[in-house]
Design a protein around this motif. Structure first.
Motif, PDB file in Angstrom:
ATOM      1  N   HIS A  34      36.538  39.642  46.317  1.00 42.81           N
ATOM      2  CA  HIS A  34      35.890  40.890  46.742  1.00 42.81           C
ATOM      3  C   HIS A  34      34.384  40.825  46.536  1.00 42.81           C
ATOM      4  O   HIS A  34      33.616  41.089  47.458  1.00 42.81           O
ATOM      5  CB  HIS A  34      36.509  42.052  45.984  1.00 42.81           C
ATOM      6  CG  HIS A  34      36.069  43.409  46.399  1.00 42.81           C
ATOM      7  ND1 HIS A  34      36.004  43.812  47.717  1.00 42.81           N
ATOM      8  CD2 HIS A  34      35.642  44.485  45.662  1.00 42.81           C
ATOM      9  CE1 HIS A  34      35.572  45.064  47.774  1.00 42.81           C
ATOM     10  NE2 HIS A  34      35.333  45.485  46.553  1.00 42.81           N
ATOM     11  N   GLU A  81      30.670  48.012  42.241  1.00 43.81           N
ATOM     12  CA  GLU A  81      30.293  47.089  43.307  1.00 43.81           C
ATOM     13  C   GLU A  81      29.679  45.816  42.738  1.00 43.81           C
ATOM     14  O   GLU A  81      29.225  44.943  43.490  1.00 43.81           O
ATOM     15  CB  GLU A  81      29.297  47.750  44.264  1.00 43.81           C
ATOM     16  CG  GLU A  81      29.897  48.864  45.112  1.00 43.81           C
ATOM     17  CD  GLU A  81      30.181  50.120  44.305  1.00 43.81           C
ATOM     18  OE1 GLU A  81      29.333  50.483  43.461  1.00 43.81           O
ATOM     19  OE2 GLU A  81      31.250  50.722  44.509  1.00 43.81           O
ATOM     20  N   ASN A 260      41.225  47.874  37.690  1.00 46.41           N
ATOM     21  CA  ASN A 260      40.897  49.168  38.263  1.00 46.41           C
ATOM     22  C   ASN A 260      42.147  49.695  38.956  1.00 46.41           C
ATOM     23  O   ASN A 260      42.476  49.264  40.063  1.00 46.41           O
ATOM     24  CB  ASN A 260      39.750  49.002  39.255  1.00 46.41           C
ATOM     25  CG  ASN A 260      39.401  50.273  40.005  1.00 46.41           C
ATOM     26  OD1 ASN A 260      40.144  51.245  39.995  1.00 46.41           O
ATOM     27  ND2 ASN A 260      38.262  50.251  40.678  1.00 46.41           N
ATOM     28  N   GLU A 262      42.801  52.560  40.308  1.00 44.62           N
ATOM     29  CA  GLU A 262      42.564  53.426  41.459  1.00 44.62           C
ATOM     30  C   GLU A 262      42.410  52.626  42.751  1.00 44.62           C
ATOM     31  O   GLU A 262      42.915  53.019  43.802  1.00 44.62           O
ATOM     32  CB  GLU A 262      41.311  54.288  41.220  1.00 44.62           C
ATOM     33  CG  GLU A 262      41.395  55.198  40.010  1.00 44.62           C
ATOM     34  CD  GLU A 262      42.550  56.179  40.101  1.00 44.62           C
ATOM     35  OE1 GLU A 262      42.814  56.687  41.214  1.00 44.62           O
ATOM     36  OE2 GLU A 262      43.190  56.433  39.060  1.00 44.62           O
ATOM     37  N   ASP A 263      41.716  51.499  42.658  1.00 47.18           N
ATOM     38  CA  ASP A 263      41.421  50.705  43.844  1.00 47.18           C
ATOM     39  C   ASP A 263      42.215  49.406  43.908  1.00 47.18           C
ATOM     40  O   ASP A 263      42.115  48.662  44.892  1.00 47.18           O
ATOM     41  CB  ASP A 263      39.923  50.379  43.904  1.00 47.18           C
ATOM     42  CG  ASP A 263      39.069  51.628  43.960  1.00 47.18           C
ATOM     43  OD1 ASP A 263      39.486  52.593  44.626  1.00 47.18           O
ATOM     44  OD2 ASP A 263      37.990  51.642  43.338  1.00 47.18           O
ATOM     45  N   ILE A 265      41.899  46.616  41.933  1.00 52.43           N
ATOM     46  CA  ILE A 265      40.967  45.490  41.853  1.00 52.43           C
ATOM     47  C   ILE A 265      40.981  44.921  40.440  1.00 52.43           C
ATOM     48  O   ILE A 265      40.923  45.668  39.452  1.00 52.43           O
ATOM     49  CB  ILE A 265      39.538  45.922  42.240  1.00 52.43           C
ATOM     50  CG1 ILE A 265      39.515  46.356  43.710  1.00 52.43           C
ATOM     51  CG2 ILE A 265      38.537  44.793  42.005  1.00 52.43           C
ATOM     52  CD1 ILE A 265      38.188  46.896  44.171  1.00 52.43           C
ATOM     53  N   ARG A 280      40.632  41.840  45.006  1.00 51.68           N
ATOM     54  CA  ARG A 280      41.494  42.930  45.429  1.00 51.68           C
ATOM     55  C   ARG A 280      42.933  42.454  45.459  1.00 51.68           C
ATOM     56  O   ARG A 280      43.246  41.398  46.037  1.00 51.68           O
ATOM     57  CB  ARG A 280      41.081  43.454  46.808  1.00 51.68           C
ATOM     58  CG  ARG A 280      41.790  44.736  47.222  1.00 51.68           C
ATOM     59  CD  ARG A 280      41.245  45.261  48.539  1.00 51.68           C
ATOM     60  NE  ARG A 280      39.852  45.640  48.453  1.00 51.68           N
ATOM     61  CZ  ARG A 280      39.420  46.801  47.969  1.00 51.68           C
ATOM     62  NH1 ARG A 280      40.307  47.691  47.524  1.00 51.68           N
ATOM     63  NH2 ARG A 280      38.143  47.083  47.924  1.00 51.68           N
TER      64      ARG A 280
END
Length: 282
Positions: A34, A81, A260, A262-263, A265, A280
């Motif tokens: 990612h 990010e 993570n 939520e995403d 990752i 990801r």
């Protein structure tokens, strides 16, 4: 011992995020590159912080020697990010490694002490000595507030209540990565993933990893992502162990990962390559 099912024999080039697969099964889950952040100082562990003002990442940086009380280490703050927001968010530590969070307090394994760091300011609020410790490595915090810390060199796991540390388990093989679910504790010990009850009763979750476990993160019911420091990443699905990534050939270590939820990752520090790489899960 469970057999390892090799789904992806991957080599990740140090200079890029290109993942080359020797073999891929059609519907197998994988870690897709990612982003990558370079310029970190011996990153050892990544923690996802679900802040109400916007989540972010904390990265422990050893910088000096991994077994020396040299005061060179610290914690860097990154965006989701991969942007370095504050590389000197907290400094003056001794080879900091694993981290855990409870409320507004960050707990850090710092060689022979557990540090309590204010999450707002990054200032160390207290230092909790752990008797007879040598190489404190990872941290996990249970729902009841118990803080667990592994000592890889002595084969022990300690626990902390109200700033007092006590022995929880001993005679383990190289305990390192920790993860809590409720009040249960998962322990990466050598080539085995264990589960310990609050009373210290042990059961084997999975075994057969090719090297000593470093990081452990639960990603779904019965599923874990597990890193081994030598450069291996695994998926564990209800006891079945699948190798996802092998970066031993370019000598890229895979240390204590963050997750993570939520995403979906994973964040993997590469230690000697001084980078954190995000993948990801898909």
């Amino acid at each position: 011992m469970l057999a390892i099912r090799y789904v992806v024999g991957a080599v990740l080039a140090v200079s890029s995020l290109t993942l080359t697969s020797a073999q891929v099964l059609a519907d197998s889950p994988e870690l897709k590159p990612h982003w990558q952040t370079d310029g970190l100082r011996t990153p050892e562990s990544v923690l996802y912080v679900p802040d109400e003002n916007g989540p972010y990442l904390l990265v422990s940086e050893i910088e000096g020697e991994g077994n020396q009380a040299d005061g060179k280490g610290g914690i860097a703050k990154l965006s989701l990010e991969g942007e370095i927001l504050d590389q000197d968010w907290s400094r003056g530590m001794n080879a900091p490694k694993g981290m855990g969070l409870r409320g507004d307090t960050l707990y850090v394994a710092d060689l022979t002490e557990v540090l309590m760091v204010d999450l707002e300011s990054g200032r160390v609020q207290a230092r909790i000595p752990v008797d007879d410790s040598v190489f404190l490595n990872d941290i996990a915090v249970a729902d009841d507030g118990t803080v667990y810390v592994s000592d890889t060199r002595t084969g022990k796991v300690h626990r902390i209540h109200n700033k007092d540390a006590e022995l929880f388990l001993e005679d383990l093989k190289d305990p390192n990565g920790l993860y809590t679910e409720g009040n249960d504790l998962y322990i990466g010990a050598g080539d085995t993933l264990l589960k310990a009850s609050p009373e210290g009763e042990l059961e084997t979750v999975a075994t057969g990893f090719e090297s000593g476990i470093d990081g452990v993160e639960k990603i779904a019911d019965g599923e874990f992502l597990v890193t081994c420091w030598v450069g291996l990443v695994y998926h564990v699905d209800n006891g079945e162990v699948t190798r996802l990534m092998d970066t031993r050939e370019p000598r890229m270590n895979t240390a204590d990962l963050g997750w993570n939820p939520e995403d979906g990752i994973a964040y993997i520090p590469t230690f000697f390559n001084d980078s954190v790489r995000a993948y990801r899960w898909q």
